[in-house]
Scaffold this active site. Structure first.
Site, PDB file in Angstrom:
ATOM      1  N   TYR A  17      11.306   8.344   1.524  1.00 50.08           N
ATOM      2  CA  TYR A  17      11.206   7.339   0.470  1.00 50.08           C
ATOM      3  C   TYR A  17      11.916   7.713  -0.822  1.00 50.08           C
ATOM      4  O   TYR A  17      11.934   6.918  -1.762  1.00 50.08           O
ATOM      5  CB  TYR A  17       9.728   7.040   0.178  1.00 50.08           C
ATOM      6  CG  TYR A  17       8.979   6.591   1.413  1.00 50.08           C
ATOM      7  CD1 TYR A  17       9.291   5.382   2.030  1.00 50.08           C
ATOM      8  CD2 TYR A  17       7.979   7.373   1.967  1.00 50.08           C
ATOM      9  CE1 TYR A  17       8.621   4.968   3.168  1.00 50.08           C
ATOM     10  CE2 TYR A  17       7.302   6.960   3.104  1.00 50.08           C
ATOM     11  CZ  TYR A  17       7.630   5.765   3.701  1.00 50.08           C
ATOM     12  OH  TYR A  17       6.967   5.349   4.833  1.00 50.08           O
ATOM     13  N   HIS A  20       3.928  -4.737   9.080  1.00 54.43           N
ATOM     14  CA  HIS A  20       3.793  -4.656  10.527  1.00 54.43           C
ATOM     15  C   HIS A  20       2.433  -5.124  11.033  1.00 54.43           C
ATOM     16  O   HIS A  20       2.205  -5.152  12.241  1.00 54.43           O
ATOM     17  CB  HIS A  20       4.032  -3.206  10.973  1.00 54.43           C
ATOM     18  CG  HIS A  20       5.128  -2.546  10.209  1.00 54.43           C
ATOM     19  ND1 HIS A  20       6.449  -2.911  10.331  1.00 54.43           N
ATOM     20  CD2 HIS A  20       5.091  -1.575   9.259  1.00 54.43           C
ATOM     21  CE1 HIS A  20       7.175  -2.173   9.503  1.00 54.43           C
ATOM     22  NE2 HIS A  20       6.374  -1.363   8.842  1.00 54.43           N
ATOM     23  N   HIS A  27      12.699  -2.745   2.074  1.00 56.00           N
ATOM     24  CA  HIS A  27      12.085  -1.485   2.480  1.00 56.00           C
ATOM     25  C   HIS A  27      12.973  -0.343   2.041  1.00 56.00           C
ATOM     26  O   HIS A  27      14.205  -0.432   2.139  1.00 56.00           O
ATOM     27  CB  HIS A  27      11.888  -1.421   3.997  1.00 56.00           C
ATOM     28  CG  HIS A  27      10.985  -2.478   4.512  1.00 56.00           C
ATOM     29  ND1 HIS A  27       9.617  -2.405   4.378  1.00 56.00           N
ATOM     30  CD2 HIS A  27      11.255  -3.651   5.119  1.00 56.00           C
ATOM     31  CE1 HIS A  27       9.086  -3.495   4.900  1.00 56.00           C
ATOM     32  NE2 HIS A  27      10.055  -4.273   5.346  1.00 56.00           N
ATOM     33  N   LEU A  28      12.362   0.719   1.567  1.00 62.18           N
ATOM     34  CA  LEU A  28      13.106   1.904   1.162  1.00 62.18           C
ATOM     35  C   LEU A  28      13.762   2.574   2.362  1.00 62.18           C
ATOM     36  O   LEU A  28      14.922   2.979   2.299  1.00 62.18           O
ATOM     37  CB  LEU A  28      12.172   2.894   0.455  1.00 62.18           C
ATOM     38  CG  LEU A  28      11.571   2.388  -0.857  1.00 62.18           C
ATOM     39  CD1 LEU A  28      10.363   3.213  -1.245  1.00 62.18           C
ATOM     40  CD2 LEU A  28      12.616   2.407  -1.952  1.00 62.18           C
ATOM     41  N   PRO A  74       0.798  -1.217   0.000  1.00 64.55           N
ATOM     42  CA  PRO A  74       0.000   0.000   0.000  1.00 64.55           C
ATOM     43  C   PRO A  74       0.833   1.270   0.000  1.00 64.55           C
ATOM     44  O   PRO A  74       1.892   1.341   0.623  1.00 64.55           O
ATOM     45  CB  PRO A  74      -0.827  -0.111   1.289  1.00 64.55           C
ATOM     46  CG  PRO A  74      -0.072  -1.043   2.158  1.00 64.55           C
ATOM     47  CD  PRO A  74       0.609  -1.999   1.234  1.00 64.55           C
ATOM     48  N   ASN A  75       0.321   2.238  -0.715  1.00 69.36           N
ATOM     49  CA  ASN A  75       0.856   3.595  -0.816  1.00 69.36           C
ATOM     50  C   ASN A  75       2.147   3.704  -1.613  1.00 69.36           C
ATOM     51  O   ASN A  75       2.636   4.808  -1.834  1.00 69.36           O
ATOM     52  CB  ASN A  75       1.031   4.225   0.574  1.00 69.36           C
ATOM     53  CG  ASN A  75      -0.275   4.313   1.311  1.00 69.36           C
ATOM     54  OD1 ASN A  75      -1.264   4.804   0.772  1.00 69.36           O
ATOM     55  ND2 ASN A  75      -0.317   3.799   2.524  1.00 69.36           N
ATOM     56  N   ASN A 103       7.973  -5.618  -0.844  1.00 64.88           N
ATOM     57  CA  ASN A 103       7.883  -4.481   0.065  1.00 64.88           C
ATOM     58  C   ASN A 103       6.408  -4.384   0.401  1.00 64.88           C
ATOM     59  O   ASN A 103       5.627  -3.836  -0.370  1.00 64.88           O
ATOM     60  CB  ASN A 103       8.392  -3.197  -0.583  1.00 64.88           C
ATOM     61  CG  ASN A 103       8.312  -2.007   0.357  1.00 64.88           C
ATOM     62  OD1 ASN A 103       7.697  -2.090   1.412  1.00 64.88           O
ATOM     63  ND2 ASN A 103       8.931  -0.916  -0.033  1.00 64.88           N
ATOM     64  N   ASP A 158       1.404 -15.633   6.248  1.00 63.44           N
ATOM     65  CA  ASP A 158       0.944 -17.012   6.079  1.00 63.44           C
ATOM     66  C   ASP A 158       0.924 -17.426   4.606  1.00 63.44           C
ATOM     67  O   ASP A 158       1.190 -18.587   4.288  1.00 63.44           O
ATOM     68  CB  ASP A 158      -0.429 -17.202   6.712  1.00 63.44           C
ATOM     69  CG  ASP A 158      -0.372 -17.243   8.235  1.00 63.44           C
ATOM     70  OD1 ASP A 158       0.744 -17.280   8.801  1.00 63.44           O
ATOM     71  OD2 ASP A 158      -1.452 -17.224   8.857  1.00 63.44           O
ATOM     72  N   GLU A 217      12.521  -9.661   1.721  1.00 66.09           N
ATOM     73  CA  GLU A 217      11.759  -8.490   2.162  1.00 66.09           C
ATOM     74  C   GLU A 217      12.622  -7.254   1.984  1.00 66.09           C
ATOM     75  O   GLU A 217      13.795  -7.252   2.378  1.00 66.09           O
ATOM     76  CB  GLU A 217      11.394  -8.668   3.634  1.00 66.09           C
ATOM     77  CG  GLU A 217      10.681  -7.500   4.247  1.00 66.09           C
ATOM     78  CD  GLU A 217      10.442  -7.678   5.747  1.00 66.09           C
ATOM     79  OE1 GLU A 217       9.936  -6.724   6.347  1.00 66.09           O
ATOM     80  OE2 GLU A 217      10.774  -8.737   6.309  1.00 66.09           O
ATOM     81  N   ARG A 247       5.146  11.103  -2.182  1.00 67.58           N
ATOM     82  CA  ARG A 247       4.902  10.860  -0.759  1.00 67.58           C
ATOM     83  C   ARG A 247       6.197  10.910   0.044  1.00 67.58           C
ATOM     84  O   ARG A 247       7.110  10.126  -0.184  1.00 67.58           O
ATOM     85  CB  ARG A 247       4.277   9.463  -0.612  1.00 67.58           C
ATOM     86  CG  ARG A 247       4.074   9.031   0.799  1.00 67.58           C
ATOM     87  CD  ARG A 247       3.598   7.591   0.853  1.00 67.58           C
ATOM     88  NE  ARG A 247       3.503   7.178   2.239  1.00 67.58           N
ATOM     89  CZ  ARG A 247       3.787   5.966   2.664  1.00 67.58           C
ATOM     90  NH1 ARG A 247       4.167   5.030   1.833  1.00 67.58           N
ATOM     91  NH2 ARG A 247       3.677   5.672   3.938  1.00 67.58           N
ATOM     92  N   ALA A 300       3.100  -0.848   4.895  1.00 68.88           N
ATOM     93  CA  ALA A 300       2.558  -0.918   6.255  1.00 68.88           C
ATOM     94  C   ALA A 300       2.066  -2.321   6.616  1.00 68.88           C
ATOM     95  O   ALA A 300       2.026  -2.671   7.799  1.00 68.88           O
ATOM     96  CB  ALA A 300       1.428   0.095   6.419  1.00 68.88           C
ATOM     97  N   ARG A 322      12.716   4.046  12.680  1.00 70.79           N
ATOM     98  CA  ARG A 322      11.450   4.771  12.590  1.00 70.79           C
ATOM     99  C   ARG A 322      10.605   4.518  13.834  1.00 70.79           C
ATOM    100  O   ARG A 322      11.108   4.078  14.857  1.00 70.79           O
ATOM    101  CB  ARG A 322      10.737   4.365  11.304  1.00 70.79           C
ATOM    102  CG  ARG A 322      11.593   4.741  10.081  1.00 70.79           C
ATOM    103  CD  ARG A 322      10.898   4.747   8.794  1.00 70.79           C
ATOM    104  NE  ARG A 322       9.675   5.540   8.823  1.00 70.79           N
ATOM    105  CZ  ARG A 322       8.695   5.379   7.949  1.00 70.79           C
ATOM    106  NH1 ARG A 322       8.801   4.481   6.983  1.00 70.79           N
ATOM    107  NH2 ARG A 322       7.612   6.111   8.012  1.00 70.79           N
TER     108      ARG A 322
END
Length: 150
Positions: A25, A82, A102-103, A12-13, A76, A89, A100, A20, A79, A109
């Site tokens: 990011y 978390h 992440h930027l 998402p996002n 990625n 699963d 996995e 953003r 959100a 954070r």
């Protein structure tokens, strides 16, 4: 024909990248990140498919659809990293080797971002290096897959 087929999942996002919070990011758009990943895939003769969704179930469906078709996943989950036991699963159930990414460095954070539901089912995690996290995640996954062929 490509020797490996990799799915890149964006949560998402991430469709808002470039607009953003560029301080967190970066300024690259999702399309620019995907283009960079495609260049890397072409260099390594890898089939690459990228998919973005703001919907948890759509990401779960994409993971399920990858079973038996994709050799690995770079994810990625945004959100959902978390919060989503469902994505965890799905990755666990399909047994598709996953990296996995992440930027931003999620451990520098907010405290709620320090826990990843994906980390324990992924073969590794790369975070905090902006768009390079994706490229390095792809490279690490490909190296892992080539080293662990049956």
């Amino acid at each position: 024909m490509s020797e490996l087929s990799i799915l890149v999942l964006h949560g998402p996002n991430l469709n808002l990248l470039g607009k953003r919070e560029p301080n967190l990011y970066g300024n690259l758009t999702l399309e620019e990140i995907n283009a960079s990943l495609q260049e890397e895939a072409d260099r390594q003769s890898i089939e690459l498919n990228a998919y973005q969704s703001n919907h948890e179930g759509a990401l779960v469906d994409a993971i399920h659809a990858a079973m038996g078709i994709r050799d690995g996943i770079v994810i990625n989950a945004g959100a959902y990293t978390h919060t989503s036991i469902a994505i965890r699963d799905a990755l666990l159930g399909t047994k598709i080797p996953t990296v996995e990414v992440h930027l931003s460095n999620i451990y520098r954070r907010e405290p709620f971002r320090h826990h990843s539901y994906i980390a324990d089912v992924a073969i590794g995690q790369i975070s905090g290096f902006g768009a390079a996290s994706y490229r390095w995640g792809l490279q690490a996954l490909v190296e892992y897959l080539r080293a662990n062929r049956e």
